[in-house]
Design a protein around this motif. Structure first.
Motif, PDB file in Angstrom:
ATOM      1  N   TYR A 123      10.917 -77.455  -9.058  1.00 27.81           N
ATOM      2  CA  TYR A 123      11.784 -78.106 -10.055  1.00 27.81           C
ATOM      3  C   TYR A 123      10.967 -78.462 -11.289  1.00 27.81           C
ATOM      4  N   LEU A 127      11.236 -76.939 -15.374  1.00 30.23           N
ATOM      5  CA  LEU A 127      11.530 -77.764 -16.558  1.00 30.23           C
ATOM      6  C   LEU A 127      10.875 -77.180 -17.807  1.00 30.23           C
ATOM      7  N   PHE A 132      17.738 -78.373 -18.874  1.00 28.10           N
ATOM      8  CA  PHE A 132      17.527 -79.481 -17.923  1.00 28.10           C
ATOM      9  C   PHE A 132      18.694 -79.707 -16.951  1.00 28.10           C
ATOM     10  N   PHE A 180      20.903 -90.880 -19.707  1.00 25.87           N
ATOM     11  CA  PHE A 180      19.570 -90.964 -20.300  1.00 25.87           C
ATOM     12  C   PHE A 180      19.564 -90.506 -21.757  1.00 25.87           C
ATOM     13  N   PHE A 184      20.709 -94.246 -23.191  1.00 23.69           N
ATOM     14  CA  PHE A 184      19.384 -94.863 -23.345  1.00 23.69           C
ATOM     15  C   PHE A 184      18.500 -94.133 -24.360  1.00 23.69           C
ATOM     16  N   VAL A 186      16.888 -91.384 -24.394  1.00 27.80           N
ATOM     17  CA  VAL A 186      15.610 -90.909 -23.858  1.00 27.80           C
ATOM     18  C   VAL A 186      15.547 -89.388 -24.013  1.00 27.80           C
ATOM     19  N   ASN A 187      14.357 -88.871 -24.374  1.00 29.92           N
ATOM     20  CA  ASN A 187      14.195 -87.415 -24.459  1.00 29.92           C
ATOM     21  C   ASN A 187      14.145 -86.818 -23.058  1.00 29.92           C
ATOM     22  N   LEU A 188      14.843 -85.713 -22.861  1.00 35.11           N
ATOM     23  CA  LEU A 188      14.800 -85.045 -21.558  1.00 35.11           C
ATOM     24  C   LEU A 188      14.020 -83.738 -21.687  1.00 35.11           C
ATOM     25  N   PRO A 189      13.380 -83.305 -20.587  1.00 37.62           N
ATOM     26  CA  PRO A 189      12.583 -82.069 -20.700  1.00 37.62           C
ATOM     27  C   PRO A 189      13.442 -80.872 -21.077  1.00 37.62           C
TER      28      PRO A 189
ATOM     29  N   TRP B  26      22.894-106.579 -14.214  1.00 40.94           N
ATOM     30  CA  TRP B  26      22.775-105.187 -13.747  1.00 40.94           C
ATOM     31  C   TRP B  26      21.358-104.862 -13.294  1.00 40.94           C
ATOM     32  N   THR B  51      10.966 -96.703 -18.741  1.00 37.52           N
ATOM     33  CA  THR B  51      11.417 -95.562 -19.532  1.00 37.52           C
ATOM     34  C   THR B  51      12.783 -95.838 -20.157  1.00 37.52           C
ATOM     35  N   LEU B  52      13.673 -96.399 -19.331  1.00 31.77           N
ATOM     36  CA  LEU B  52      15.040 -96.646 -19.807  1.00 31.77           C
ATOM     37  C   LEU B  52      15.085 -97.670 -20.928  1.00 31.77           C
ATOM     38  N   PHE B  54      12.670 -98.564 -23.203  1.00 30.31           N
ATOM     39  CA  PHE B  54      11.703 -98.613 -24.287  1.00 30.31           C
ATOM     40  C   PHE B  54      12.304 -98.501 -25.685  1.00 30.31           C
ATOM     41  N   LYS B  55      13.622 -98.285 -25.746  1.00 24.47           N
ATOM     42  CA  LYS B  55      14.270 -98.348 -27.059  1.00 24.47           C
ATOM     43  C   LYS B  55      14.910 -99.731 -27.276  1.00 24.47           C
ATOM     44  N   LEU B 401      14.812 -88.839 -11.170  1.00 32.35           N
ATOM     45  CA  LEU B 401      14.477 -90.039 -11.946  1.00 32.35           C
ATOM     46  C   LEU B 401      12.962 -90.154 -12.142  1.00 32.35           C
ATOM     47  N   VAL B 403      10.923 -87.681 -12.441  1.00 32.40           N
ATOM     48  CA  VAL B 403      10.573 -86.702 -13.476  1.00 32.40           C
ATOM     49  C   VAL B 403      10.877 -87.278 -14.862  1.00 32.40           C
ATOM     50  N   ILE B 404      12.077 -87.842 -14.999  1.00 28.55           N
ATOM     51  CA  ILE B 404      12.451 -88.402 -16.309  1.00 28.55           C
ATOM     52  C   ILE B 404      11.530 -89.574 -16.647  1.00 28.55           C
ATOM     53  N   TYR B 407       8.251 -88.239 -17.845  1.00 29.00           N
ATOM     54  CA  TYR B 407       8.313 -87.405 -19.050  1.00 29.00           C
ATOM     55  C   TYR B 407       8.652 -88.192 -20.314  1.00 29.00           C
ATOM     56  N   ALA B 408       9.592 -89.127 -20.161  1.00 30.08           N
ATOM     57  CA  ALA B 408      10.248 -89.680 -21.350  1.00 30.08           C
ATOM     58  C   ALA B 408       9.344 -90.458 -22.302  1.00 30.08           C
ATOM     59  N   SER B 411       7.172 -87.583 -23.960  1.00 30.89           N
ATOM     60  CA  SER B 411       7.800 -86.256 -24.047  1.00 30.89           C
ATOM     61  C   SER B 411       6.806 -85.134 -23.789  1.00 30.89           C
TER      62      SER B 411
END
Lengths: 189, 503
Positions: A123, A127, A132, A180, A184, A186-189, B26, B51-52, B54-55, B401, B403-404, B407-408, B411
């Motif tokens: 997986y 990527l 994605f 995501f 949120f 967030v950048n995704l691969p 939540w 990750t979720l 950080f903005k 999750l 992986v994200i 990565y996030a 990037s």
């Protein structure tokens, strides 16, 4: 792991660590001293790695000595290990290799570990090469199908597993992407 | 003191708005769910939420992360009680008495007591945090490079010692491997690239979050997938809310476990699992004979001790994060990383640069604890259903999750590779009984050690004398040597032979 298996594992790990720590020391000593830039020789980037390398060498050396004292280099006749504790016996291996039965394979902890690592690595490899949401859909579906596959039951009766797997994979893939990427940011691969 | 209370009060008031309360609800509920699912740890939960969030604005993001931290450490008690599997390592001691209580048909009572214990533990830790963080912060202002060098070494040694009590050598090796990992990439003084072997990705260094998601997330997924299924206890969950007398009866145990948990939390790298075990052990030793017999068979006192201890550890672990920028536990390490991402620089200068932030953090712990208590006593029955999700359906979602989460932040697909490599290495090392906490602590302390050791040597012109003559250095050196020598066999033999000669 049994004590003797652990002792052997410690023996081999300490040898690897000794080699690694020696390499760290050698590479660190070769780092520039920075005196040519009119900097103090103590600001040399190799100072701390050398210290870490020496500490790691001493620690792994004492683990090696301990493993030898506990008989790690003696010939071990026993080949049967405790399968309940996560190790495998010779009989187990032969039974697995003789029988291609998927159900018995899937109850083998080693096979399950291997499959998990392979699927997850695949997986990660996909990527960036595949879109994605599609990569996530394929991964989740494969994971569910492989681990829920029951070779004892006819293939047709397992259509439900495949269907549920597809539904879950599609929902997760879509939800993860939307939440995501759009909620949120967030950048995704 | 009164100024501190005023700042704390103001900070609580600042969180009494819809947005903050919604975030707290939540995040705490998600924390409870993550904590109760075996395979999802508090560290992983905090790392993924980093990750979720950080903005988000700094205060909102850190509130969410603290709620996740408090919620997940508590949430692990659910699976410990109903499955006999600790949801997070922090709840391992809870299984000893929680599960027997569930088997006796008192699962609801056990859940209620665990919730109350966790609430009281967090409150005791929070009070300690309120009192001691500013005090330690002021003392830390006097620390120089020499002290930080000893702190780094002491942190690795004590963490290795406590997280691998059977074999501290492995704990120390894990710690020094972590320190080495921190050396990879550009150094902080000359930007000289070390141990990258020509790789531009490695030249940027190994980031903490992917490494932690790997060691605590992916390694856990591999561990969980090894076996096929777990059984949930089939018991009716009746009354959850405990009576006042049921809890008050054990007030001594609760206060003692709260203090022990907070103190252990403040020790670098030593997390909630050790806090729970030590609290449990102390409670067992101090119990009345008739109660002592019940330990391991469904003792209410044992359950309260472990749950009070592990949740008291949470605020305790945040104290060194704020004052020294050294994490008290693995989830606190991620929290430290998140604070840095959000522009807050914890450490000795926090009392100068962000004086109100300490009180805001204490208020966040308070909000999280209250939320955990309310949510913990409600929605018990529907949440039990979450435990029945088959692992082969849950784990691929968790890995996605992971992986994200890796990565996030930057990037970079390289971070996903780091996560996988650290996951596999972490799994193998754990199988060989190497603890992961010193490794993670090493990754964080590596940079502190690197900069401060070189800086100290430049200041002293290569002399090691200040490392052994400054008062705090002498104490830290003595403590480090004491820990190392107390675990050396030859020292025990020497003391034994001296005693024999003496008698």
């Amino acid at each position: 792991m049994t004590d003797s298996t652990m002792n052997k594992a410690d023996f081999y790990t300490s040898i690897v660590l000794l080699i690694v720590s020696l390499s760290i020391i050698i590479i660190s000593i070769q780092m520039p001293s920075m005196t040519e830039r009119n900097e103090s020789q103590w600001s040399n980037p190799g100072v701390v790695p050398t210290f870490i390398g020496i500490a790691l060498f001493l620690l792994s050396g004492s683990m090696l000595l301990r493993a030898i004292k506990r008989g790690a280099v003696k010939k071990n006749e026993s080949k049967n290990f405790d399968s309940n504790n996560g190790t495998i016996s010779v009989e187990d291996v032969s039974s697995v290799s003789k029988s291609p039965d998927m159900s018995s394979l899937l109850s083998n902890p080693y096979f399950r570990i291997l499959i998990t690592i392979v699927l997850c690595s695949l997986y990660a490899f996909m990527l960036g090469k595949i879109w994605f949401p599609l990569a996530t859909f394929i991964f989740i579906l494969l994971f569910i199908v492989v681990f829920e596959f029951d070779s004892q039951r006819p293939l047709r009766s397992q259509g439900k597993t495949l269907l549920w797997g597809m539904v879950l994979a599609a929902c997760t893939s879509a939800a993860v992407t939307v939440v995501f990427q759009y909620l949120f940011l967030v950048n995704l691969p | 003191m009164f100024r501190g209370l005023e700042l704390f009060g103001n900070a609580i008031l600042s969180f009494l708005n819809l947005k903050a309360l919604f975030n707290a609800i939540w995040a705490t509920e998600l924390g409870i769910i993550i904590g109760m699912l075996p395979g999802l740890t508090a560290t992983m939960g905090v790392a993924l939420l980093t990750t979720l969030t950080f903005k988000m604005q700094a205060n909102d993001a850190i509130l969410v992360l603290i709620c996740m931290y408090v919620g997940s450490i508590y949430g692990g008690s659910r699976s410990a009680i109903l499955l006999n599997i600790p949801g997070t390592p922090a709840n391992a001691a809870t299984t000893l008495d929680g599960y027997p209580l569930a088997l006796q048909g008192r699962a609801g009572k056990a859940i209620g007591l665990a919730t109350t214990g966790s609430f009281l533990g967090s409150m005791i830790g929070m009070i300690a945090m309120l009192i001691f963080t500013p005090l330690i912060g002021n003392i830390a202002l006097q620390f120089q490079s020499y002290e930080f060098v000893w702190f780094s070494i002491f942190g690795i040694i004590i963490c290795g010692n406590l997280t691998a009590p059977k074999d501290p050598l492995k704990g120390w090796i894990a710690g020094f491997i972590g320190l080495f990992v921190a050396m990879i990439g550009m150094d902080g003084i000359h930007a000289y690239v070390r141990f990258a072997f020509g790789s531009t990705d490695l030249a940027g260094g190994i980031s903490l979050i992917p490494a932690m998601v790997g060691t605590f997330g992916f390694a856990e997924i591999i561990s969980v997938m090894r076996y096929q299924r777990y059984e949930v206890v089939k018991t009716k969950i009746d009354r959850v809310i405990p009576t006042f007398s049921e809890v008050f009866k054990y007030w001594k145990t609760i206060i003692r476990s709260g203090i022990i948990g907070t103190f252990i939390g403040a020790i670098p790298g030593v997390g909630e699992d050790i806090a729970a075990w030590v609290s449990y052990d102390f409670a067992k030793r101090g119990a009345r004979p008739e109660e002592k017999e019940k330990f391991g068979k469904g003792s209410v006192e044992g359950l309260l001790a472990s749950e009070t201890g592990n949740n008291a550890c949470v605020p305790g672990a945040i104290i060194p994060v704020l004052t020294l920028a050294i994490p008290g536990s693995a989830p606190a390490a991620v929290l430290l990383g998140a604070m840095l991402i959000h522009g807050v620089r914890p450490g000795p200068l926090i009392m100068v640069e962000f004086p109100t932030f300490i009180y805001e953090t204490v208020a966040m712990v308070f909000v999280a604890t209250v939320m955990m208590f309310i949510l913990g006593l409600t929605m018990v029955r529907p949440l039990v259903k979450v435990l029945q999700i088959p692992r082969q359906k849950l784990m691929p979602i968790v890995f996605t999750l992971c992986v994200i989460g890796s990565y996030a932040l930057q990037s970079m697909l390289f971070d996903v590779t780091v996560m996988i490599v650290f996951g596999i290495i972490g799994f193998v090392l754990r199988e060989m009984e190497y603890p992961m906490a010193p490794l993670v602590l090493g990754i964080i302390l590596g940079d502190i050690l690197d900069k401060n050791l070189r800086r100290a040597l430049i200041l002293s012109n290569g002399s090691f004398a200040p490392f052994f003559t400054r008062p705090i250095c002498i104490i830290l050196f003595a403590l480090t040597m004491l820990i190392v020598l107390s675990r050396a066999k030859w020292v025990h033999q020497l003391i034994g032979s001296l005693r024999k000669k003496g008698s």
